[in-house]
Enzyme design. Structure first.
Site, PDB file in Angstrom:
ATOM      1  N   LYS A  14      45.210  20.795  76.558  1.00 19.18           N
ATOM      2  CA  LYS A  14      45.893  19.545  77.058  1.00 19.18           C
ATOM      3  C   LYS A  14      47.323  20.075  77.538  1.00 19.18           C
ATOM      4  O   LYS A  14      47.539  19.499  78.634  1.00 19.18           O
ATOM      5  CB  LYS A  14      46.380  18.805  75.650  1.00 19.18           C
ATOM      6  CG  LYS A  14      45.081  18.037  75.177  1.00 19.18           C
ATOM      7  CD  LYS A  14      45.492  17.197  74.038  1.00 19.18           C
ATOM      8  CE  LYS A  14      46.173  17.910  72.598  1.00 19.18           C
ATOM      9  NZ  LYS A  14      45.288  18.623  72.054  1.00 19.18           N
ATOM     10  N   ARG A  89      47.500  10.283  68.121  1.00 20.65           N
ATOM     11  CA  ARG A  89      46.539  11.038  67.175  1.00 20.65           C
ATOM     12  C   ARG A  89      46.061  10.232  66.374  1.00 20.65           C
ATOM     13  O   ARG A  89      45.090  10.889  65.757  1.00 20.65           O
ATOM     14  CB  ARG A  89      47.237  12.311  66.555  1.00 20.65           C
ATOM     15  CG  ARG A  89      47.299  13.568  67.412  1.00 20.65           C
ATOM     16  CD  ARG A  89      48.095  14.291  66.794  1.00 20.65           C
ATOM     17  NE  ARG A  89      47.578  15.940  66.934  1.00 20.65           N
ATOM     18  CZ  ARG A  89      48.024  16.728  67.698  1.00 20.65           C
ATOM     19  NH1 ARG A  89      48.764  16.509  68.585  1.00 20.65           N
ATOM     20  NH2 ARG A  89      47.486  18.102  67.800  1.00 20.65           N
ATOM     21  N   ARG A 128      45.262  32.568  71.163  1.00 15.12           N
ATOM     22  CA  ARG A 128      46.604  32.128  71.445  1.00 15.12           C
ATOM     23  C   ARG A 128      47.769  32.510  70.022  1.00 15.12           C
ATOM     24  O   ARG A 128      48.712  33.059  70.668  1.00 15.12           O
ATOM     25  CB  ARG A 128      46.643  30.557  71.750  1.00 15.12           C
ATOM     26  CG  ARG A 128      48.103  29.842  71.908  1.00 15.12           C
ATOM     27  CD  ARG A 128      48.198  28.456  72.074  1.00 15.12           C
ATOM     28  NE  ARG A 128      47.910  27.702  71.138  1.00 15.12           N
ATOM     29  CZ  ARG A 128      47.588  26.503  71.116  1.00 15.12           C
ATOM     30  NH1 ARG A 128      47.304  25.786  72.275  1.00 15.12           N
ATOM     31  NH2 ARG A 128      47.478  25.604  69.914  1.00 15.12           N
ATOM     32  N   ARG A 134      52.139  31.672  67.456  1.00 18.58           N
ATOM     33  CA  ARG A 134      52.471  30.247  67.184  1.00 18.58           C
ATOM     34  C   ARG A 134      51.809  30.336  65.611  1.00 18.58           C
ATOM     35  O   ARG A 134      50.663  30.753  65.285  1.00 18.58           O
ATOM     36  CB  ARG A 134      51.761  29.406  67.662  1.00 18.58           C
ATOM     37  CG  ARG A 134      52.475  27.908  68.249  1.00 18.58           C
ATOM     38  CD  ARG A 134      51.703  27.220  69.080  1.00 18.58           C
ATOM     39  NE  ARG A 134      51.075  26.104  68.180  1.00 18.58           N
ATOM     40  CZ  ARG A 134      50.679  24.887  68.932  1.00 18.58           C
ATOM     41  NH1 ARG A 134      50.459  24.780  70.206  1.00 18.58           N
ATOM     42  NH2 ARG A 134      49.871  24.129  68.248  1.00 18.58           N
ATOM     43  N   ARG A 145      43.377  22.014  60.776  1.00 13.35           N
ATOM     44  CA  ARG A 145      43.533  21.033  62.199  1.00 13.35           C
ATOM     45  C   ARG A 145      42.226  20.445  62.710  1.00 13.35           C
ATOM     46  O   ARG A 145      42.399  19.351  63.325  1.00 13.35           O
ATOM     47  CB  ARG A 145      44.215  21.890  63.241  1.00 13.35           C
ATOM     48  CG  ARG A 145      45.692  22.140  62.732  1.00 13.35           C
ATOM     49  CD  ARG A 145      46.389  23.170  63.418  1.00 13.35           C
ATOM     50  NE  ARG A 145      46.465  23.241  64.830  1.00 13.35           N
ATOM     51  CZ  ARG A 145      46.502  24.137  65.537  1.00 13.35           C
ATOM     52  NH1 ARG A 145      46.554  25.598  65.298  1.00 13.35           N
ATOM     53  NH2 ARG A 145      46.585  23.983  66.867  1.00 13.35           N
TER      54      ARG A 145
END
Ligand code: ADP
Length: 189
Positions: A14, A89, A128, A134, A145
């Site tokens: 996204k 969401r 990532r 992160r 998640r």
């Protein structure tokens, strides 16, 4: 006004595709994840609250995120439109967005669903996490998640189909190839 909802599971691309859309169409970008990470970095009260949820892979309460969204939206003056990235969401957030835009005489133009297989999402997010550090991109939190995505967020696919705004996008392939499919869909609006 071009109001785009960019949708997809964590790791579906996204953010990457939003940057390209902003560059081509000159609209504003709201990433709720980026807003929250900036608050965490700045050490605000909101940031402290957000961190608790994010580290657990959970969503922030709807009322809180809806307020953040509304004030970010009000900050855009003379906007040509907005890309909503990471919002809505939940169904409650989609309903709030619809209402918020209607109050401003606007509506969502299109919802782009970036569709990526689950194994690929895991691979991308773990990579990532290694590169960016992160905190929520570790295997345990990623799994949570994805569960949250399937239970609370994916029902929005049918919600936007009913609203006549849904557009499927194949999220596998090169970044350019995926963007070409997105641009084609936007140009048809
Ligand atoms: P990703 O799409 O990779 O999960 P984001 O950067 O969009 O990442 O979001 C990171 C985290 O921020 C989410 O896991 C959630 O805890 C919180 N968050 C972001 N957007 C929302 C939202 N609309 N509602 C509730 N929580 C949110």
């Amino acid at each position: 006004m071009l109001n785009i909802v960019i949708f997809g599971a964590p790791g579906s691309g996204k953010g990457t595709q939003s940057e390209r859309i902003v560059a081509k169409y000159g609209i504003n970008h709201i990433s709720t994840g980026d807003v929250l990470r900036a608050e965490i970095k700045a050490g605000t009260e909101l940031g402290k609250t957000a961190k608790g949820y994010i580290d657990q892979g959970q969503l922030l309460p709807d009322e809180l995120i809806i307020d953040i969204l509304a004030s970010t939206l009000d900050g855009f003056k003379e906007s040509k439109g907005v890309i909503f990235d990471g919002f809505p969401r939940t169904i409650a957030q989609a309903e709030a967005l619809k209402k918020m835009l209607a109050e401003r005489g606007q509506e969502v133009s299109i919802m782009l669903d970036l569709d990526v297989p689950e194994e690929e999402l895991m691979t991308r997010l773990i990579k990532r996490g290694q590169e960016s550090g992160r905190a929520d991109d570790n295997e345990e939190t990623i799994k949570k998640r994805l569960v949250v995505y399937h239970s609370q967020t994916s029902p929005l696919i049918d919600w936007y189909k009913n609203d006549g705004k849904y557009q499927h996008i194949n999220g596998l392939g090169t970044m350019e190839g995926i963007f070409a499919e997105i641009a084609e869909a936007i140009d048809k609006i």
